[in-house]
Design an enzyme around this catalytic site. Structure first.
Site, PDB file in Angstrom:
ATOM      1  N   SER A   1       0.819  -1.214   0.000  1.00  0.00           N
ATOM      2  CA  SER A   1       0.000   0.000   0.000  1.00  0.00           C
ATOM      3  C   SER A   1       0.856   1.270   0.000  1.00  0.00           C
ATOM      4  O   SER A   1       2.033   1.249   0.358  1.00  0.00           O
ATOM      5  CB  SER A   1      -0.901   0.017   1.235  1.00  0.00           C
TER       6      SER A   1
HETATM    7  N1  SAH Z   1      -0.692  -5.060   4.008  1.00  0.00           N
HETATM    8  C1  SAH Z   1       0.039  -5.337   2.782  1.00  0.00           C
HETATM    9  C2  SAH Z   1      -0.728  -4.892   1.555  1.00  0.00           C
HETATM   10  C3  SAH Z   1      -1.402  -6.054   1.047  1.00  0.00           C
HETATM   11  S1  SAH Z   1      -2.289  -6.013  -0.447  1.00  0.00           S
HETATM   12  C4  SAH Z   1       1.416  -4.752   2.795  1.00  0.00           C
HETATM   13  O1  SAH Z   1       1.759  -4.013   3.726  1.00  0.00           O
HETATM   14  O2  SAH Z   1       2.190  -5.060   1.879  1.00  0.00           O
HETATM   15  C5  SAH Z   1      -3.605  -7.080   0.086  1.00  0.00           C
HETATM   16  C6  SAH Z   1      -3.228  -8.506   0.367  1.00  0.00           C
HETATM   17  O3  SAH Z   1      -4.424  -9.150   0.801  1.00  0.00           O
HETATM   18  C7  SAH Z   1      -2.726  -9.283  -0.840  1.00  0.00           C
HETATM   19  O4  SAH Z   1      -1.481  -9.835  -0.560  1.00  0.00           O
HETATM   20  C8  SAH Z   1      -3.796 -10.358  -1.037  1.00  0.00           C
HETATM   21  O5  SAH Z   1      -3.263 -11.602  -1.498  1.00  0.00           O
HETATM   22  C9  SAH Z   1      -4.355 -10.483   0.357  1.00  0.00           C
HETATM   23  N2  SAH Z   1      -5.687 -11.096   0.439  1.00  0.00           N
HETATM   24  C10 SAH Z   1      -6.734 -10.973  -0.410  1.00  0.00           C
HETATM   25  N3  SAH Z   1      -7.776 -11.705   0.034  1.00  0.00           N
HETATM   26  C11 SAH Z   1      -7.382 -12.291   1.182  1.00  0.00           C
HETATM   27  C12 SAH Z   1      -7.995 -13.180   2.120  1.00  0.00           C
HETATM   28  N4  SAH Z   1      -9.253 -13.616   1.951  1.00  0.00           N
HETATM   29  N5  SAH Z   1      -7.286 -13.585   3.191  1.00  0.00           N
HETATM   30  C13 SAH Z   1      -6.010 -13.170   3.379  1.00  0.00           C
HETATM   31  N6  SAH Z   1      -5.370 -12.340   2.547  1.00  0.00           N
HETATM   32  C14 SAH Z   1      -6.038 -11.905   1.456  1.00  0.00           C
END
Ligand code: SAH
Length: 232
Positions: free
Chosen positions: A71
């Site tokens: 993000s």
């Molecule tokens: N917090 C992260 C940003 C992540 S982007 C950082 O600091 O880098 C969102 C993430 O959520 C992605 O990696 C995606 O694979 C994950 N995601 C999507 N659906 C999900 C679910 N049902 N359970 C766990 N993770 C999920």
């Protein structure tokens, strides 16, 4: 520590502080000294996809592989502030991604539990955090929409992927007085960041804070195999 990265990181922190000041009317928060120190301490260039390091200290979201993103730093800082982290807190993150948000939180709370749907991202994030000497974050592969009931109740829950509505299994895992921060909306690239307080009677009291753009919160396929596609 590379001096060049250090300087660029300090510039980024100043930029984030400035952005949050300009958004204060809508969000009700500024960059606090504790969150500022955490952002200044975590080497974001180690959390982005290979080749993206030169852009790691820009205030933008960046690819991390498997069509996912780390993000935007201002959004990470804002979500962290909205969560109101405190030293003794136990926090759940849904959507580990690169592990950057978890690393920021690790400086501010007692323990972070974080769930990621894509096994390779979960594994990479766990290795990265270990390499950085961060020992109070536990990463798990799984469907974060279910939360992580074994360690509940949490002082705060942050979801870093967007859903149409709050997954029903998360609020019961939040303490009364705790906070839930998550992007909500069904448009792929335009959602709203919401913050909910859990009241003593167990209900949620929420407000929309800002327009944001997150990757979607998706379910695991029935076989539990998220079929990753490489893009990093
Ligand atoms: N917090 C992260 C940003 C992540 S982007 C950082 O600091 O880098 C969102 C993430 O959520 C992605 O990696 C995606 O694979 C994950 N995601 C999507 N659906 C999900 C679910 N049902 N359970 C766990 N993770 C999920």
């Amino acid at each position: 520590m590379d001096e060049h990265e250090e300087i660029r990181r300090q510039h980024l922190v100043q930029r984030v502080a400035h952005e949050l000041r300009s958004l204060e009317g809508r969000t009700g928060c500024r960059l606090s000294p504790d969150v500022e120190a955490a952002m200044g301490a975590v080497p974001r260039h180690l959390f982005v996809a290979r080749g993206m390091e030169p852009a790691a200290y820009d205030d933008t979201a960046l690819p991390i592989g498997w069509q996912q993103t780390i993000s935007q730093p201002t959004v990470v800082a804002l979500m962290t502030e909205l969560l109101r982290p405190r030293k003794g807190h136990i926090v759940l993150e849904v959507g580990t991604g690169s592990g950057y948000q978890a690393a920021i939180l690790s400086h501010l709370v007692e323990r972070v539990y974080t769930v990621e749907r894509i096994p390779q991202l979960a594994e990479q994030a766990a290795e990265r955090l270990k390499h950085l000497g961060i020992s109070n974050v536990e990463v798990r592969w799984g469907d974060g929409r279910r939360g992580w009931p074994e360690h509940a109740p949490y002082d705060g829950i942050v979801v870093t992927a967007a859903a149409e509505r709050t997954p029903s299994e998360l609020p019961p895992q939040l303490k009364a007085g705790g906070r839930l921060v998550l992007p909500l909306g069904n448009h792929p690239l335009a959602q709203e960041l919401w913050v909910f307080d859990k009241t003593e009677d167990g209900s949620l009291d929420g407000r929309s804070v800002l327009a944001v753009a997150f990757v979607p919160l998706v379910s695991l396929p029935a076989d539990g195999n998220p079929s990753p596609r490489a893009n990093g």
